[in-house]
Motif scaffolding. Structure first.
Motif, PDB file in Angstrom:
ATOM      1  N   ARG A 181       3.840  12.517-144.818  1.00 46.79           N
ATOM      2  CA  ARG A 181       4.571  12.999-143.635  1.00 46.79           C
ATOM      3  C   ARG A 181       3.587  13.500-142.580  1.00 46.79           C
ATOM      4  O   ARG A 181       3.741  13.220-141.392  1.00 46.79           O
ATOM      5  CB  ARG A 181       5.550  14.092-144.057  1.00 46.79           C
ATOM      6  N   GLN A 225      12.767   8.998-140.100  1.00 48.35           N
ATOM      7  CA  GLN A 225      14.163   9.438-140.069  1.00 48.35           C
ATOM      8  C   GLN A 225      14.270  10.924-140.389  1.00 48.35           C
ATOM      9  O   GLN A 225      15.031  11.649-139.744  1.00 48.35           O
ATOM     10  CB  GLN A 225      15.010   8.621-141.038  1.00 48.35           C
ATOM     11  N   GLU A 226      13.497  11.408-141.373  1.00 48.33           N
ATOM     12  CA  GLU A 226      13.495  12.841-141.694  1.00 48.33           C
ATOM     13  C   GLU A 226      12.999  13.674-140.514  1.00 48.33           C
ATOM     14  O   GLU A 226      13.595  14.695-140.175  1.00 48.33           O
ATOM     15  CB  GLU A 226      12.589  13.116-142.893  1.00 48.33           C
ATOM     16  N   SER A 250      11.609   6.094-143.813  1.00 48.12           N
ATOM     17  CA  SER A 250      12.188   7.303-144.408  1.00 48.12           C
ATOM     18  C   SER A 250      11.613   8.566-143.776  1.00 48.12           C
ATOM     19  O   SER A 250      12.359   9.491-143.417  1.00 48.12           O
ATOM     20  CB  SER A 250      11.925   7.301-145.913  1.00 48.12           C
ATOM     21  N   LEU A 251      10.301   8.609-143.611  1.00 48.92           N
ATOM     22  CA  LEU A 251       9.658   9.802-143.045  1.00 48.92           C
ATOM     23  C   LEU A 251      10.015  10.000-141.572  1.00 48.92           C
ATOM     24  O   LEU A 251      10.255  11.126-141.134  1.00 48.92           O
ATOM     25  CB  LEU A 251       8.144   9.720-143.231  1.00 48.92           C
ATOM     26  N   ASP A 258      14.845  16.470-138.215  1.00 45.31           N
ATOM     27  CA  ASP A 258      14.268  17.805-138.036  1.00 45.31           C
ATOM     28  C   ASP A 258      13.881  18.083-136.584  1.00 45.31           C
ATOM     29  O   ASP A 258      13.341  19.144-136.283  1.00 45.31           O
ATOM     30  CB  ASP A 258      13.025  17.967-138.918  1.00 45.31           C
ATOM     31  N   LYS A 290       4.336  13.166-150.722  1.00 44.62           N
ATOM     32  CA  LYS A 290       5.275  13.017-149.608  1.00 44.62           C
ATOM     33  C   LYS A 290       4.866  13.902-148.428  1.00 44.62           C
ATOM     34  O   LYS A 290       4.900  13.468-147.276  1.00 44.62           O
ATOM     35  CB  LYS A 290       6.695  13.359-150.055  1.00 44.62           C
TER      36      LYS A 290
END
Length: 119
Positions: free
Chosen positions: A14, A48-49, A45-46, A53, A10
């Protein structure tokens, strides 16, 4: 030799997604998935993270080929800063730059009581 665990994969994904966004300035999730060879759900997903952040921000909308206009993403230049200090007696140079490598602050100081020789 130890294999890769899920968190290592992950983190690597990323990093790949962030570098893709950073190098292309404004890019859609579909383009990111195509360029990184990652699945669309993984990219979503990445991104959105990274948006949560504050590393990535929405920068507008692209042109549509039918349906909704795609959202464009770009790296947030103000998310982090780098500071460099060059200690070369009697001078001290200091610089601060953002993630777009733009100088935010640059300063040269001369150590008190010394003279700089000119060539």
């Amino acid at each position: 030799m130890k294999g890769n665990n899920l968190s290592d994969v992950k983190k690597a994904n990323r990093q790949v997604v962030y570098e893709c966004i950073w190098s292309h300035k404004a890019v859609t999730m579909t383009d990111i998935a195509y360029m990184t060879h990652l699945s669309r759900p993984t990219v979503t997903s990445l991104v959105q993270e990274m948006t949560a952040d504050n590393l990535v921000v929405k920068s507008g909308y692209g042109t549509s080929n039918g349906g909704r206009n795609p959202v464009l993403y770009h790296a947030n230049a103000g998310a982090a800063y780098a500071m460099g200090i060059d200690l070369e007696f009697p001078k001290v140079r200091m610089a601060i730059s953002n993630l777009e490598c733009e100088n935010i602050c640059f300063s040269v100081r001369v150590y008190p009581g010394t003279q700089i020789k000119t060539r």
